[in-house]
Every structure is written in C-alpha cells, then in structure tokens.
Design a protein around this motif. Structure first.
Motif, PDB file in Angstrom:
ATOM      1  N   SER A  96       0.830  -1.211   0.000  1.00 38.83           N
ATOM      2  CA  SER A  96       0.000   0.000   0.000  1.00 38.83           C
ATOM      3  C   SER A  96       0.864   1.261   0.000  1.00 38.83           C
ATOM      4  N   GLU A  99       2.017   1.720  -3.552  1.00 39.15           N
ATOM      5  CA  GLU A  99       0.934   2.209  -4.400  1.00 39.15           C
ATOM      6  C   GLU A  99       0.626   3.681  -4.120  1.00 39.15           C
ATOM      7  N   THR A 100       0.691   4.061  -2.859  1.00 41.65           N
ATOM      8  CA  THR A 100       0.480   5.470  -2.515  1.00 41.65           C
ATOM      9  C   THR A 100       1.551   6.341  -3.147  1.00 41.65           C
ATOM     10  N   LYS A 102       3.235   5.723  -5.884  1.00 47.72           N
ATOM     11  CA  LYS A 102       2.975   5.807  -7.321  1.00 47.72           C
ATOM     12  C   LYS A 102       1.855   6.796  -7.640  1.00 47.72           C
ATOM     13  N   ASN A 103       0.882   6.892  -6.748  1.00 52.55           N
ATOM     14  CA  ASN A 103      -0.232   7.812  -6.970  1.00 52.55           C
ATOM     15  C   ASN A 103       0.171   9.271  -6.799  1.00 52.55           C
ATOM     16  N   GLU A 104       1.301   9.508  -6.148  1.00 50.79           N
ATOM     17  CA  GLU A 104       1.732  10.872  -5.861  1.00 50.79           C
ATOM     18  C   GLU A 104       2.805  11.381  -6.812  1.00 50.79           C
ATOM     19  N   THR A 107       3.718   9.094 -13.736  1.00 62.05           N
ATOM     20  CA  THR A 107       4.168   7.780 -14.213  1.00 62.05           C
ATOM     21  C   THR A 107       4.056   7.644 -15.736  1.00 62.05           C
TER      22      THR A 107
END
Length: 266
Positions: A96, A99-100, A102-104, A107
C-alpha cells in the motif's frame, strides 16, 4: 569456464560470525536486522547473524511479491526461529505504501525506464523500513550482497539494498554463498530456486536481467582481475566477458565512494 573455489566453509563461517559479533559489540548495539527475501543471500546472512547469539530481527517486506518468494522466506524464518532463540520476525507489508507513492508521482514515462525506476523504489522503501526497525530496536542493518553483485557487476540498488551498516558476505562469490548455505542447512527450497531480486513482482531471474549466470560472471570477474584479454576466450566466453565488462563499467558509480568536490581555500 572453470570456477576457482577454495573456500573453507567451516572456517569462513566462524570468521564471519566472530566478525559480526565483535563489530556489534564495539558499536554497542543489540544485534542485527535483516531483510528476508526468500533468496540464498538473505538466508545465509540471517543465519550468520543468528550464530552471534545477539538479537536478530528478520523482516518480511512484500511489495506485490510473488508467492514463491514469500513462502520460501517464511520457511527460512521459521527454521531459523526453531534453531535460534535469539531470532524474531515481523511483517511490514509495503504494497500500500508503494501504491500510494505511485499515486503521488507522475508515471507517464517510457515503460522500460519507469519499470526499472519503480523496481529501485521498492528497494529503497525496504531500506527505509529496515532502518526504522534498526533505530527503534538498537540494531545494525546487515547487508545481503555478495562479491559479484557488490564489486563485480553492481547488481544492487544504490541506497536500496546497497544501503546497509555492514556487509558480512560481500567478500564471497555467489557459488561460495551457496556452499555456505549448504553447510548452514538453509532450506532446500531456497538452495534449488533460481536467484531473483524479486523487484518486479514476478519470478524474473537474475540471469534473465544480467544475461549470464552467476557462475559465468564469477569466471569473468576472475579473468578480469587476472588481466586477461577477450581474445583469449571462446565464443560464449567472449559474450560473458563483454557483459561483465559493460556492467562493471556502467555501475562504477555504485561501487565507488560518492565524489566530493574539494574546494581550494588558499
């Protein structure tokens, strides 16, 4: 290709264990923390640390990890806990967190570069996690890199698995790590598994990434140290030697000290 193996495993085991214990006692710490990957390097390193009698904390840090890596790592940890009362373990699932992250960050980059960069990000998240546990428990982070990876082809992540306090097996070739693993009775599932860094969420082997086996790279490393020229080799040997020389050259930035710009004050 002929390997040169002269390691006396019992003597090497005793020497490394004593070295680890002396270093930890001089540093006035409680023991060691080791990241467990399900591979032979971390299995050997954690077993060597366990023999010191000092506290050893084994950390599982899965990030979309392939099940085979997870199961091998857990088998090893359980075996180690059964054999040594000073060994404990904990799980830090970083999926998690990854993934967090990568969301910030953006990409939308070229796929190969993005995948490699994210693989290195996984390694750096794990390094941060190991130092967290090292800090709160008063432990040293024990590195798991071997000689071919650390000083031959630079097959590690700078400030990832390369970010450690001490490196107990970095003077051992990969074949010597396997010899020590057999002596230490590391689980057969680990001994028989193809080496993999586990940074891509699948079972992609180190050989697939490097283009040569560790046995071949060991051979090339020895040839290079002896000053051999590529004209001395057969067709496959030339390919392997070229792979070794290329990786050794492009990864020097990992293997050398960080360059410092010295300023003349006079």
């Amino acid at each position: 290709m002929i390997k040169k193996n002269t390691l006396q495993v019992e003597s090497a085991n005793t020497h490394i264990v004593n070295w680890l214990k002396t270093y930890a006692e001089n540093a006035k710490v409680n023991g060691f923390v080791v990241g467990i990957s399900g591979g032979v390097d971390s299995a050997v390193t954690s077993t060597l640390c366990a023999q010191t009698g000092l506290k050893v904390l084994c950390i599982e840090m899965p990030i979309h990890q392939h099940e085979s890596h997870v199961s091998r790592g857990r088998e090893h940890i359980q075996q180690l806990k059964d054999r040594f009362s000073n060994v404990s373990d904990t799980l830090a699932d970083l999926t998690s967190v990854f993934e967090t992250f990568k969301n910030e960050v953006p990409t939308d980059f070229e796929e190969h570069k993005l995948n490699l960069t994210l693989a290195n990000t996984r390694a750096r998240l794990r390094m941060t996690t190991l130092y967290y546990f090292a800090g709160v428990h008063g432990l040293l982070v024990a590195g798991t890199g071997n000689k071919v990876e650390d000083f031959g082809v630079g097959f590690f992540t700078k400030y990832g698995d390369g970010g450690v306090d001490l490196s107990p097996i970095a003077d051992l070739m990969k074949s010597e790590v396997f010899m020590l693993a057999e002596y230490l009775k590391v689980p057969a599932s680990i001994l028989n598994a193809a080496p993999s860094d586990g940074l891509f969420g699948d079972e992609k082997t180190d050989e697939a990434q490097l283009g040569a086996t560790y046995d071949e790279l060991e051979w090339a490393m020895i040839q290079d140290q002896e000053g051999k020229a590529i004209t001395d080799f057969s067709a496959r040997e030339k390919i392997v030697f070229e792979i070794y020389k290329r990786l050794n050259k492009i990864n020097q930035h990992k293997m050398k000290e960080i360059p410092v710009c010295l300023v003349n004050r006079y």
